[in-house]
Enzyme design. Sequence first.
Site, PDB file in Angstrom:
ATOM      1  N   LYS A 216       0.858  -1.197   0.000  1.00 23.04           N
ATOM      2  CA  LYS A 216       0.000   0.000   0.000  1.00 23.04           C
ATOM      3  C   LYS A 216       0.887   1.237   0.000  1.00 23.04           C
ATOM      4  O   LYS A 216       1.919   1.271   0.683  1.00 23.04           O
ATOM      5  CB  LYS A 216      -0.906  -0.021   1.234  1.00 23.04           C
ATOM      6  CG  LYS A 216      -1.966   1.083   1.249  1.00 23.04           C
ATOM      7  CD  LYS A 216      -2.892   0.976   2.465  1.00 23.04           C
ATOM      8  CE  LYS A 216      -3.989   2.042   2.418  1.00 23.04           C
ATOM      9  NZ  LYS A 216      -4.907   1.976   3.587  1.00 23.04           N
TER      10      LYS A 216
ATOM     11  N   SER B 286     -10.428   0.309   7.017  1.00 22.27           N
ATOM     12  CA  SER B 286      -9.784   0.355   5.696  1.00 22.27           C
ATOM     13  C   SER B 286      -9.116  -0.933   5.231  1.00 22.27           C
ATOM     14  O   SER B 286      -8.698  -1.031   4.087  1.00 22.27           O
ATOM     15  CB  SER B 286      -8.757   1.482   5.653  1.00 22.27           C
ATOM     16  OG  SER B 286      -9.405   2.714   5.471  1.00 22.27           O
TER      17      SER B 286
ATOM     18  N   SER C  18      -9.908   2.367   2.610  1.00 17.27           N
ATOM     19  CA  SER C  18      -8.937   2.989   1.727  1.00 17.27           C
ATOM     20  C   SER C  18      -7.954   2.027   1.056  1.00 17.27           C
ATOM     21  O   SER C  18      -7.322   2.413   0.082  1.00 17.27           O
ATOM     22  CB  SER C  18      -8.139   4.005   2.531  1.00 17.27           C
ATOM     23  OG  SER C  18      -7.368   3.344   3.517  1.00 17.27           O
TER      24      SER C  18
END
Lengths: 100, 495, 499
Positions: B79, B184, B160
């Site tokens: 990420k 998330s 997210s």
Amino acid sequence: MSVDTKQVAKIASLARIAMSDAECEKMVPELNNILDWVEQLGEVDVTGVEPMTAVIPNTLRMRDDVVNADPKTGGDRREDVLANAPVAEHGFFGVPKVIE
Amino acid sequence: MTDLTQLGIKAIRDGVADGTFTAREVTEAFNAAVAAADPLNAFLVKTPERALEAADAVDARRAKGEDLGKMGGVPIGMKDLFCTQGVETTAASMILGGFTPTYESTVSQNLWDAGATMLGKLNMDQFAMGSSNETSAFGNVISPWRKSDGGNAALAPGGSSGGSSAAIAARLCPAATGTDTGGSIRQPAAFTGISGIKPTYGRCSRWGTIAFASSLDQAGPMARDVTDCAIMLGAMAGFDPKDATSLDLAVPDWEAALSDDLKGKRVGIPREYRMEGTDPQILESWEQGKAWLKDAGAEIVDISLPHTKYALPAYYIIAPAEASSNLARYDGVRYGLRELPEGAGLQDMYAATRAEGFGDEVKRRVMIGTYVLSAGFYDAYYTQAQKVRTLVARDFEQAWDKCDVILAPTCPTASFALGSLDDDPLTMYLNDVFAVPASLAGLPAMSVPCGLNGDGLPLGLQLVGKPFDEQGVLNAGLAIEKRAGFTAQPEKWWS
Amino acid sequence: MSKYTIQGATGEWEVVIGLEVHAQVTSNAKLFSGASTAFGAEPNCNVSLVDAAMPGMLPVPNRECIRQAVRTGMAIKAQINKYSRFDRKNYFYADLPQGYQISQLYHPIVGEGQLVIDADEKAGIPEDKVIGIERIHVEQDAGKLMHDQHPTMSYVDLNRSGVALMEIVSRPDMTSPAEAGAYVRKLRSILRYVGSCDGNMEEGSMRADVNVSVRKVGDSELGTRTETKNVNSVRFVQQVVEYEARRQVDVLEDGGTVDQETRLFDPGTGTTRIMRSKEDAHDYRYFPDPDLLPLELEDDFLEECRASLPELPDAKRARYIDELGLTEYNARELTAEVETFARFENLLAATASGIGKPEKDVATQVANWALSVAPGIIKSLGEEANPAHATAEAQASILDMQAKGEISGGQAKEIFEIVLKTGREPEEIAEAEGLKQVSDTGAIEAAIDEILANNEDKVEQYKGGKDKLFGFFVGQTMKAMQGKANPAVVNQILKDKLG
Ligand SMILES: [Mg+2]
Ligand SMILES: [Zn+2]
């Protein structure tokens, strides 16, 4: 509590986000929707309740007073510190001239 | 030869270790999948050469008979919230455009030390603020899933960690890192039919991970199944003296202790999670989940978490407040974007840089956070929210007298069409209504896929555990996984 | 002397002063990172990724900085808070990379304490005065901006960014420039005794924010105050008070109002002016730093802090008077600075053990030597003196010889001069240079016999009751002995012979 355009402009200034009048105006209902919604927290009886400080029981650990014990948190790495700077000259960061 | 991109962490690790295939072969297969998946927009930066180099190093170690590590030869996606040395890291924001860290985050370093290799940096909601991956400055991530009605509407991969969820679901990588501040990891996992766990707050170091809300942020693994999550969490977690909130605890061998035998365990069903507006199919899946856990030997008990309703509004004060301060460092002085209008002074430069560099949702949250901390409002908003947070955490503490693990839906709906909630931030926030309470209380929580809904879209079930009891969460997750037999994959439309 | 007031056209005004002193904590590494605190490094060299607020960086507190703040709190008899927290003070400035300063607002580490400023008649402080201290908190220092290196840019150096400071906040208990000056001097002395700050004001290790307001004599309500930032000498603090008091009186007498504002001091002109960059920074949005848990101090830690505290100025002064029998003046002078008392105590110990007497018996002699004799000689020699030669052992051996009557006061000075110039051993100097008193009774007796024989008339007069003549005989003897006779021996023999 709700905000008006003038308050939004003041918040934007505090947060250092440049916003036109139109942008401020557009943000008024957006912020007020959210603020109205969080208002419901006022319903909760919090008498005698302490605000959360540590979510998991844990105490603050401290570091020994040793210079550069770990390069990741030590000094003497000016190149790394300046590597991504938009303006770096003579070992300094450069910013528009400030008048104190 | 089998399609190596169909393998998960355990299968790759074991296959590389026993010589069934090489790390290079695995990496080449995933590099190719990544290269062919541009329509998903899951990767912000691809690092195929770096991945191959690392794979070769693993193969060389194997040739010398050395230990390959917990994740030896497993290529993963990272990420873009994790700082990676020498590889651009932007948190999907223009304000960090071009930022190339000279340091490696603790979590990513732990993974490399365990033998994992990096395929690239994954797209995400900007600064991890969002639940649909639509706040990225570099375009939406498109979910590999489509509705079974034959329409081609682009769907949200969740957020997210939406680049992570999409990439795993599309078999672009066997696993990826995620971060979870208020759901998330769990919500995107649920949206895409994969597993993901947010460990106890403090298990994974936050050092080198770009901060959203410090008291909530936790990194965790996202992968295809529970076993892979257990392996990867074991590689990511660990005490870090550079993070003052890091837990000074040994990392248990979660993989070794995995068991779906829940005899003697009590599973709590929180009655307040039965909320209005929840998709009936999700409520059905919840019932199904109970039955599965019962089948695994657990006792099902009703519990009450009375402050559930207030968790989300409290979160939307606390997280923006912390974010407004955490994001103050993006000022155009030391890294990233600098906007310097003609004749601008220092403060004008800040305002112009931040106006240009932050996306709308980031601005909205920074504004909310600034407001709730400002003079005259601090107690009414922030202090009140932190008191409510104490009550939310207390609800859980009391629940642990009655149960060992909690079962709940991960989200109130399945994935939705990109763009459908554009003008409705509040409805978007409601996506995390079931995820946020565990975040506020710092508890380990995971989502595992449990089936498809009538539209052919994945649904997830959530397990929340006691502090430090990741094992209990993983084991309950495994019990569901075994019984759900979820094997569905999105049809490969993107290449 | 009467109270400090300012005479205005409409009447007499008094001034109210509170000081916020920022003292750099003595530590090797910064408050939240492992970068060095050393002064004078190349720009941005003592900067870690943490201090530069790179993305993802986190603070971890330095135990030594916390320890020094606690010890300082104990030294001012303050409440030590076992539970404290770090808060963020949010504002934007180029010397503040995080966009916030980690400080302590709601729960400081040190609570109420006090400090006694010493009476100073000449300065208008008739007696010792207690000044309240509201709190001490620990916080990060900011970086530094250079404005004169480039025509259109300011340069940022983060070497100081993140260095630990103690902010010591007084009550508005001071009412004259002299009191403000005495407060800073006394505080500096305590910090240096404790070792928690080097007190080096030129290098910025200690600087004061000076809060000044005025009110009509007799008014009970406080006027609006101004805060003049970063004043870095005692003299400047006094100048700020004088200037601000006068300025505010003028503003008020002209019918204006004083604005609560932040000001800067210009040492060149001795004036203050409004600080533009801080004008709109009033909403700091303090909240607890979520990167840091509450700071909880253990009893063991506190005990160690207390046990490691040295004897402090007030206690030391009292002991010098009560136990060593020194005068009030000498005790005050000797305890004002760490270096002074350290030198004195070393010399006292060496002298006492050399002579074999208790310290109290030689304390006055040593004090006089240390406060007036030795400094006078060092000063008069100027460049010729090498102060490094003035070791405690050398001085103790001079005082020892003097106490034993082997050398006179004048000889002691001469020997010390040679020591300072050359570093030679005092006893060797006394021998080699003939700087010794003659105690040999034979030689003295012979000289006295001769003098008495040559002055029979005066001997008669003395015996007839003219006691004063005793001095004459002493003088003659000393002269005959070229000043080297031991006066005590001379006296004794003379007394014996004159009956
Ligand atoms: Mg101040
Ligand atoms: Zn301060």
